[in-house]
Design a protein around this motif. Structure first.
Motif, PDB file in Angstrom:
ATOM      1  N   MET A 111      59.285  46.334  74.635  1.00  0.00           N
ATOM      2  CA  MET A 111      58.730  45.231  75.410  1.00  0.00           C
ATOM      3  C   MET A 111      57.253  45.496  75.698  1.00  0.00           C
ATOM      4  O   MET A 111      56.405  44.731  75.344  1.00  0.00           O
ATOM      5  CB  MET A 111      59.509  45.055  76.722  1.00  0.00           C
ATOM      6  CG  MET A 111      60.867  44.416  76.532  1.00  0.00           C
ATOM      7  SD  MET A 111      60.806  42.622  76.245  1.00  0.00           S
ATOM      8  CE  MET A 111      60.573  42.520  74.475  1.00  0.00           C
ATOM      9  N   GLY A 112      56.987  46.619  76.315  1.00  0.00           N
ATOM     10  CA  GLY A 112      55.596  47.012  76.487  1.00  0.00           C
ATOM     11  C   GLY A 112      54.923  46.420  77.712  1.00  0.00           C
ATOM     12  O   GLY A 112      55.561  45.845  78.600  1.00  0.00           O
ATOM     13  N   LEU A 113      53.617  46.555  77.705  1.00  0.00           N
ATOM     14  CA  LEU A 113      52.798  46.103  78.831  1.00  0.00           C
ATOM     15  C   LEU A 113      52.903  44.585  78.982  1.00  0.00           C
ATOM     16  O   LEU A 113      52.818  43.850  78.003  1.00  0.00           O
ATOM     17  CB  LEU A 113      51.344  46.494  78.546  1.00  0.00           C
ATOM     18  CG  LEU A 113      50.362  46.456  79.691  1.00  0.00           C
ATOM     19  CD1 LEU A 113      50.582  47.652  80.620  1.00  0.00           C
ATOM     20  CD2 LEU A 113      48.931  46.482  79.151  1.00  0.00           C
ATOM     21  N   ARG A 114      53.053  44.147  80.224  1.00  0.00           N
ATOM     22  CA  ARG A 114      53.173  42.695  80.488  1.00  0.00           C
ATOM     23  C   ARG A 114      51.785  42.143  80.811  1.00  0.00           C
ATOM     24  O   ARG A 114      51.157  42.572  81.789  1.00  0.00           O
ATOM     25  CB  ARG A 114      54.151  42.448  81.632  1.00  0.00           C
ATOM     26  CG  ARG A 114      55.571  42.901  81.300  1.00  0.00           C
ATOM     27  CD  ARG A 114      56.492  42.747  82.496  1.00  0.00           C
ATOM     28  NE  ARG A 114      56.671  41.357  82.875  1.00  0.00           N
ATOM     29  CZ  ARG A 114      57.547  40.530  82.317  1.00  0.00           C
ATOM     30  NH1 ARG A 114      58.337  40.962  81.343  1.00  0.00           N
ATOM     31  NH2 ARG A 114      57.649  39.278  82.724  1.00  0.00           N
ATOM     32  N   VAL A 115      51.342  41.197  79.989  1.00  0.00           N
ATOM     33  CA  VAL A 115      49.962  40.737  80.044  1.00  0.00           C
ATOM     34  C   VAL A 115      49.902  39.262  80.412  1.00  0.00           C
ATOM     35  O   VAL A 115      50.639  38.440  79.851  1.00  0.00           O
ATOM     36  CB  VAL A 115      49.277  40.945  78.666  1.00  0.00           C
ATOM     37  CG1 VAL A 115      47.852  40.396  78.681  1.00  0.00           C
ATOM     38  CG2 VAL A 115      49.291  42.414  78.294  1.00  0.00           C
ATOM     39  N   ALA A 116      49.016  38.932  81.348  1.00  0.00           N
ATOM     40  CA  ALA A 116      48.696  37.532  81.637  1.00  0.00           C
ATOM     41  C   ALA A 116      47.280  37.260  81.146  1.00  0.00           C
ATOM     42  O   ALA A 116      46.404  38.117  81.269  1.00  0.00           O
ATOM     43  CB  ALA A 116      48.783  37.258  83.139  1.00  0.00           C
ATOM     44  N   VAL A 117      47.078  36.103  80.554  1.00  0.00           N
ATOM     45  CA  VAL A 117      45.752  35.724  80.063  1.00  0.00           C
ATOM     46  C   VAL A 117      45.286  34.504  80.856  1.00  0.00           C
ATOM     47  O   VAL A 117      46.031  33.533  80.997  1.00  0.00           O
ATOM     48  CB  VAL A 117      45.783  35.402  78.549  1.00  0.00           C
ATOM     49  CG1 VAL A 117      44.371  35.116  78.046  1.00  0.00           C
ATOM     50  CG2 VAL A 117      46.404  36.556  77.754  1.00  0.00           C
ATOM     51  N   LEU A 118      44.061  34.587  81.357  1.00  0.00           N
ATOM     52  CA  LEU A 118      43.483  33.474  82.113  1.00  0.00           C
ATOM     53  C   LEU A 118      42.391  32.810  81.282  1.00  0.00           C
ATOM     54  O   LEU A 118      41.494  33.495  80.765  1.00  0.00           O
ATOM     55  CB  LEU A 118      42.874  33.958  83.438  1.00  0.00           C
ATOM     56  CG  LEU A 118      43.780  34.739  84.393  1.00  0.00           C
ATOM     57  CD1 LEU A 118      43.053  34.963  85.721  1.00  0.00           C
ATOM     58  CD2 LEU A 118      45.089  34.009  84.625  1.00  0.00           C
ATOM     59  N   ILE A 119      42.487  31.503  81.147  1.00  0.00           N
ATOM     60  CA  ILE A 119      41.527  30.758  80.337  1.00  0.00           C
ATOM     61  C   ILE A 119      40.994  29.566  81.133  1.00  0.00           C
ATOM     62  O   ILE A 119      41.571  29.165  82.148  1.00  0.00           O
ATOM     63  CB  ILE A 119      42.157  30.262  79.018  1.00  0.00           C
ATOM     64  CG1 ILE A 119      43.274  29.232  79.292  1.00  0.00           C
ATOM     65  CG2 ILE A 119      42.705  31.424  78.204  1.00  0.00           C
ATOM     66  CD1 ILE A 119      43.742  28.493  78.046  1.00  0.00           C
ATOM     67  N   SER A 120      39.904  28.998  80.584  1.00  0.00           N
ATOM     68  CA  SER A 120      39.405  27.728  81.129  1.00  0.00           C
ATOM     69  C   SER A 120      39.183  26.702  80.030  1.00  0.00           C
ATOM     70  O   SER A 120      38.971  25.532  80.338  1.00  0.00           O
ATOM     71  CB  SER A 120      38.071  27.931  81.863  1.00  0.00           C
ATOM     72  OG  SER A 120      38.203  28.815  82.946  1.00  0.00           O
ATOM     73  N   GLY A 121      39.151  27.143  78.768  1.00  0.00           N
ATOM     74  CA  GLY A 121      38.711  26.235  77.710  1.00  0.00           C
ATOM     75  C   GLY A 121      39.497  26.321  76.432  1.00  0.00           C
ATOM     76  O   GLY A 121      40.718  26.321  76.429  1.00  0.00           O
ATOM     77  N   ARG A 122      38.754  26.507  75.314  1.00  0.00           N
ATOM     78  CA  ARG A 122      39.377  26.306  73.996  1.00  0.00           C
ATOM     79  C   ARG A 122      40.342  27.421  73.616  1.00  0.00           C
ATOM     80  O   ARG A 122      41.230  27.227  72.788  1.00  0.00           O
ATOM     81  CB  ARG A 122      38.290  26.136  72.939  1.00  0.00           C
ATOM     82  CG  ARG A 122      37.560  27.408  72.681  1.00  0.00           C
ATOM     83  CD  ARG A 122      36.321  27.290  71.836  1.00  0.00           C
ATOM     84  NE  ARG A 122      35.583  28.509  72.125  1.00  0.00           N
ATOM     85  CZ  ARG A 122      34.524  28.912  71.504  1.00  0.00           C
ATOM     86  NH1 ARG A 122      33.996  28.172  70.558  1.00  0.00           N
ATOM     87  NH2 ARG A 122      33.962  30.056  71.831  1.00  0.00           N
ATOM     88  N   GLY A 123      40.154  28.631  74.109  1.00  0.00           N
ATOM     89  CA  GLY A 123      41.181  29.654  73.947  1.00  0.00           C
ATOM     90  C   GLY A 123      41.270  30.329  72.597  1.00  0.00           C
ATOM     91  O   GLY A 123      42.349  30.778  72.201  1.00  0.00           O
ATOM     92  N   THR A 124      40.135  30.496  71.902  1.00  0.00           N
ATOM     93  CA  THR A 124      40.241  31.208  70.619  1.00  0.00           C
ATOM     94  C   THR A 124      40.492  32.706  70.826  1.00  0.00           C
ATOM     95  O   THR A 124      41.178  33.337  70.012  1.00  0.00           O
ATOM     96  CB  THR A 124      38.992  31.013  69.732  1.00  0.00           C
ATOM     97  OG1 THR A 124      37.860  31.615  70.346  1.00  0.00           O
ATOM     98  CG2 THR A 124      38.736  29.534  69.466  1.00  0.00           C
ATOM     99  N   ASN A 125      39.944  33.277  71.892  1.00  0.00           N
ATOM    100  CA  ASN A 125      40.266  34.693  72.165  1.00  0.00           C
ATOM    101  C   ASN A 125      41.727  34.837  72.570  1.00  0.00           C
ATOM    102  O   ASN A 125      42.394  35.801  72.162  1.00  0.00           O
ATOM    103  CB  ASN A 125      39.346  35.259  73.246  1.00  0.00           C
ATOM    104  CG  ASN A 125      38.016  35.703  72.676  1.00  0.00           C
ATOM    105  OD1 ASN A 125      37.965  36.697  71.954  1.00  0.00           O
ATOM    106  ND2 ASN A 125      36.961  34.946  72.945  1.00  0.00           N
ATOM    107  N   LEU A 126      42.224  33.897  73.354  1.00  0.00           N
ATOM    108  CA  LEU A 126      43.659  33.893  73.654  1.00  0.00           C
ATOM    109  C   LEU A 126      44.461  33.908  72.360  1.00  0.00           C
ATOM    110  O   LEU A 126      45.410  34.689  72.215  1.00  0.00           O
ATOM    111  CB  LEU A 126      44.013  32.646  74.481  1.00  0.00           C
ATOM    112  CG  LEU A 126      45.499  32.290  74.546  1.00  0.00           C
ATOM    113  CD1 LEU A 126      46.275  33.357  75.297  1.00  0.00           C
ATOM    114  CD2 LEU A 126      45.700  30.914  75.177  1.00  0.00           C
ATOM    115  N   LEU A 127      44.068  33.049  71.424  1.00  0.00           N
ATOM    116  CA  LEU A 127      44.799  32.976  70.150  1.00  0.00           C
ATOM    117  C   LEU A 127      44.774  34.327  69.428  1.00  0.00           C
ATOM    118  O   LEU A 127      45.784  34.754  68.865  1.00  0.00           O
ATOM    119  CB  LEU A 127      44.199  31.876  69.268  1.00  0.00           C
ATOM    120  CG  LEU A 127      44.918  31.583  67.968  1.00  0.00           C
ATOM    121  CD1 LEU A 127      46.377  31.185  68.214  1.00  0.00           C
ATOM    122  CD2 LEU A 127      44.190  30.472  67.193  1.00  0.00           C
ATOM    123  N   SER A 128      43.638  35.007  69.469  1.00  0.00           N
ATOM    124  CA  SER A 128      43.565  36.317  68.797  1.00  0.00           C
ATOM    125  C   SER A 128      44.504  37.325  69.463  1.00  0.00           C
ATOM    126  O   SER A 128      45.104  38.170  68.788  1.00  0.00           O
ATOM    127  CB  SER A 128      42.131  36.844  68.753  1.00  0.00           C
ATOM    128  OG  SER A 128      41.735  37.362  70.008  1.00  0.00           O
TER     129      SER A 128
END
Ligand code: GRF
Length: 216
Positions: free
Chosen positions: A1-18
């Protein structure tokens, strides 16, 4: 399972996608358990929805920082997040929030920090005449775009560049180093020393030689 990660965005989210793409790899040591946006219309939310990651909008508009951050903190606790990744999250966080998440909150910024902090890093880089720019993944501290640096990537600034062309070149580098930093943290390789500098266990030098620009 590993580390539990939350991602915070405001816009288009290409880094989120990566980060989502990286986390899909077999054996990746972290999983994204929540994507939260402070803007309901953030385009990047679709990347999470497409792969079934829970999404949440915590609106910031028209609310005090305290109200906003209390709800955000609650959402992160409910998701049992171990680490928070800011990925194009355009809201300044209070020192209280940042302190509460010390060394568990990271950000990506499109310059070689400490140069060119703030929202217009590429304009600043071009206006200053630097020949090399890049991007930085760092732990977040109370002052904007400060904090212990985990990894940086450099790209040339070309004479023909405008903001858009430089941003595109830097963004491609961002998409490489943000997943790298996440992996290292999840593998327990990243520590912040007493002098607030990062050590990455087993790190080697750069994967290529000098970047010299211009190279005539
Ligand atoms: C990136 O350039 C990141 O470095 C900066 O905001 C931008 C977000 O882009 N903090 P995206 O939303 O990840 O596409």
């Amino acid at each position: 399972m590993g580390l539990r990660v939350a991602v915070l965005i405001s816009g288009r989210g290409t880094n989120l996608l990566s980060l989502i793409e990286a986390a899909k790899e077999p054996g990746f040591p972290a999983e994204i358990v929540l994507v939260a946006s402070n803007r309901p219309q953030a385009e990047g939310l679709v990347h999470a929805e497409a792969v079934g990651i829970p999404t949440l909008c915590v609106p910031s508009l028209g609310r005090t920082r305290e109200e906003f951050e209390a709800e955000l903190d609650q959402a992160l606790a409910t998701a049992r997040a171990d680490l928070v990744c800011l990925a194009g999250f355009m809201r300044l966080l209070t020192p209280e929030f940042v302190t509460g998440w010390a060394d568990r909150l990271i950000n990506i910024h499109p310059s070689l920090l400490p140069a060119f902090k703030g929202a217009n890093a590429h304009e600043q880089a071009i206006a200053s005449g630097v020949r090399i720019s890049g991007c930085t993944v760092h732990f977040v501290r109370a002052d904007m775009d400060t904090g212990p640096i985990i990894v940086q990537a450099a790209v040339p600034v070309l004479a023909s560049d405008d903001k858009a062309t430089l941003a595109a070149r830097v963004l491609a580098a961002e998409h490489r180093i943000y997943p790298m930093a996440l992996r290292w943290i999840a593998e327990g390789k990243v520590s912040v020393d007493l002098d607030d500098r990062v050590t990455v266990a087993g790190q080697n030098g750069p994967d290529s030689g000098l970047l010299i620009n211009p190279a005539i």
